[in-house]
Design an enzyme around this catalytic site. Sequence first.
Site, PDB file in Angstrom:
ATOM      1  N   GLY A  16     -82.445  27.717 -12.010  1.00  0.00           N
ATOM      2  CA  GLY A  16     -81.213  28.069 -13.216  1.00  0.00           C
ATOM      3  C   GLY A  16     -81.830  27.582 -14.585  1.00  0.00           C
ATOM      4  O   GLY A  16     -81.218  26.579 -15.156  1.00  0.00           O
ATOM      5  N   ARG A  19     -80.281  28.468 -19.545  1.00  0.00           N
ATOM      6  CA  ARG A  19     -79.140  28.211 -20.062  1.00  0.00           C
ATOM      7  C   ARG A  19     -78.901  26.576 -19.817  1.00  0.00           C
ATOM      8  O   ARG A  19     -79.294  26.010 -18.755  1.00  0.00           O
ATOM      9  CB  ARG A  19     -77.843  28.923 -20.021  1.00  0.00           C
ATOM     10  CG  ARG A  19     -77.378  28.831 -18.760  1.00  0.00           C
ATOM     11  CD  ARG A  19     -76.131  29.731 -18.620  1.00  0.00           C
ATOM     12  NE  ARG A  19     -75.580  29.797 -17.345  1.00  0.00           N
ATOM     13  CZ  ARG A  19     -74.221  30.261 -17.040  1.00  0.00           C
ATOM     14  NH1 ARG A  19     -73.908  30.974 -18.139  1.00  0.00           N
ATOM     15  NH2 ARG A  19     -73.904  30.240 -16.070  1.00  0.00           N
ATOM     16  N   VAL A  68     -80.917  31.667  -5.403  1.00  0.00           N
ATOM     17  CA  VAL A  68     -80.919  30.637  -4.449  1.00  0.00           C
ATOM     18  C   VAL A  68     -80.263  30.744  -3.295  1.00  0.00           C
ATOM     19  O   VAL A  68     -80.615  29.964  -2.308  1.00  0.00           O
ATOM     20  CB  VAL A  68     -81.041  29.243  -5.189  1.00  0.00           C
ATOM     21  CG1 VAL A  68     -81.960  29.181  -6.443  1.00  0.00           C
ATOM     22  CG2 VAL A  68     -79.364  29.132  -5.866  1.00  0.00           C
ATOM     23  N   ASN A  94     -81.669  22.545 -10.251  1.00  0.00           N
ATOM     24  CA  ASN A  94     -80.692  22.696 -11.360  1.00  0.00           C
ATOM     25  C   ASN A  94     -79.444  23.583 -11.081  1.00  0.00           C
ATOM     26  O   ASN A  94     -78.330  23.686 -11.708  1.00  0.00           O
ATOM     27  CB  ASN A  94     -81.259  22.948 -12.567  1.00  0.00           C
ATOM     28  CG  ASN A  94     -80.240  23.068 -13.770  1.00  0.00           C
ATOM     29  OD1 ASN A  94     -79.434  22.049 -14.249  1.00  0.00           O
ATOM     30  ND2 ASN A  94     -80.248  24.432 -14.312  1.00  0.00           N
ATOM     31  N   SER A 146     -73.537  15.741 -10.315  1.00  0.00           N
ATOM     32  CA  SER A 146     -72.551  15.638 -11.182  1.00  0.00           C
ATOM     33  C   SER A 146     -71.637  14.395 -11.005  1.00  0.00           C
ATOM     34  O   SER A 146     -71.677  13.858  -9.706  1.00  0.00           O
ATOM     35  CB  SER A 146     -71.597  16.778 -11.045  1.00  0.00           C
ATOM     36  OG  SER A 146     -70.411  16.510 -11.806  1.00  0.00           O
ATOM     37  N   TYR A 159     -66.182  21.970  -5.931  1.00  0.00           N
ATOM     38  CA  TYR A 159     -67.245  21.401  -6.854  1.00  0.00           C
ATOM     39  C   TYR A 159     -67.590  19.839  -6.151  1.00  0.00           C
ATOM     40  O   TYR A 159     -68.849  19.875  -6.366  1.00  0.00           O
ATOM     41  CB  TYR A 159     -66.825  21.472  -8.264  1.00  0.00           C
ATOM     42  CG  TYR A 159     -68.116  21.339  -9.101  1.00  0.00           C
ATOM     43  CD1 TYR A 159     -69.227  22.013  -9.298  1.00  0.00           C
ATOM     44  CD2 TYR A 159     -68.056  20.117  -9.968  1.00  0.00           C
ATOM     45  CE1 TYR A 159     -70.252  21.809 -10.095  1.00  0.00           C
ATOM     46  CE2 TYR A 159     -69.207  19.822 -10.804  1.00  0.00           C
ATOM     47  CZ  TYR A 159     -70.184  20.588 -10.915  1.00  0.00           C
ATOM     48  OH  TYR A 159     -71.377  20.439 -11.699  1.00  0.00           O
ATOM     49  N   LYS A 163     -71.197  18.316  -4.874  1.00  0.00           N
ATOM     50  CA  LYS A 163     -71.950  17.385  -5.592  1.00  0.00           C
ATOM     51  C   LYS A 163     -72.268  16.233  -4.601  1.00  0.00           C
ATOM     52  O   LYS A 163     -73.160  15.551  -4.800  1.00  0.00           O
ATOM     53  CB  LYS A 163     -71.606  17.312  -6.908  1.00  0.00           C
ATOM     54  CG  LYS A 163     -71.716  18.318  -7.855  1.00  0.00           C
ATOM     55  CD  LYS A 163     -73.147  18.978  -7.862  1.00  0.00           C
ATOM     56  CE  LYS A 163     -73.438  20.124  -9.130  1.00  0.00           C
ATOM     57  NZ  LYS A 163     -74.816  20.646  -9.023  1.00  0.00           N
TER      58      LYS A 163
END
Length: 252
Positions: A16, A19, A68, A94, A146, A159, A163
Site C-alpha cells: 500500500g 498514498r 494482497v 501497511n 490502529s 475494522y 486491527k
Amino acid sequence: MFQDSGLADKAVLVTGGTRGIGRATVDLFSAEGADVTFFYRENTAIANEVVAAGLAAGHRITAEQVDVRDAMACQAAVERMAARCGRIDVLVNNSGVIRDNLLALLEEDDVRTVLDTNVAGVFNVTRAVVTHMISRRTGKIINVSSVAGERGGRGQTNYAASKGAINAFTRALAVELAPRRITVNAVAPGVIETDMSREVLEHAADEVRSRILLRRFGMPIEVAFAIRFLASRYADYITGQILHVDGGFKME
C-alpha cells in the site's frame, strides 16, 4: 553508540505504498538509502509518480501491482523482489481499507473486503516473505494496526476486528520468529490526515480533535518515523510490541 539507522542498502517491502502512511514510508526509507519495493492495487498512474519522484532524487524504488488478497500474486511478487534484491530485510504491512457502518447496516461485502484485505492480506504477504528472512536468520516485520484494534468506536466493528487481529498476529508471530532473530512489531496510528480519514474529519473534526490530548491530528510522516524506528538497528531489542502513534487518543 550507533551513528546511523542501519537501513542503507536494506531491501524493504512496503504494501500500500501510493498514498498516506505507505507513501510517507516509501519516501522515508528510500531517502535512507534503502532499496524499496512497494505494492499497490489499482492506481498505476500514482504508482508511477512515486517511482519517478524517487528516481529523480537518486533513490531506488520499484512498484509492483499486487492485490494482497491474492495469495498467489503475493508469492510471485515476493519472489521477484527476492530475485532482484537477493534478500528481503524489512517488511511493512501497511495495506488496509475501511468500510464503516453500524453492524446491522453492514453489507456482506463490507465485512469480507475489510477482513480479506486487512487480515488475510497481511497473512499472504508475510507468509511469502518470512521464508526468505528465516533462511538468513534476520529480518524486521512491522505491521500497521490502529488504535481501533484496542479502542474501537461506533460503526467500526469490522475494522476494529481486523486491527485487533493484527495486534494478536503481531504478538504471536514475534514468539514464533524470535529464535530466528526476526523481530515483529506494530504501529497503531490514531487519527492521521490521510484519504482514509478524510470523510470522518470533514464531518466531525472538532469532536474528534477534542478526544486527542495533543489537540491535533497526526501526519503520515509521523507514523512513518515510528515505522523507521522499529525497522532500524535502534529497535533490535524490541519485539512483540504495539507502538501507539495517536497523540493520546481517547485517554481523557
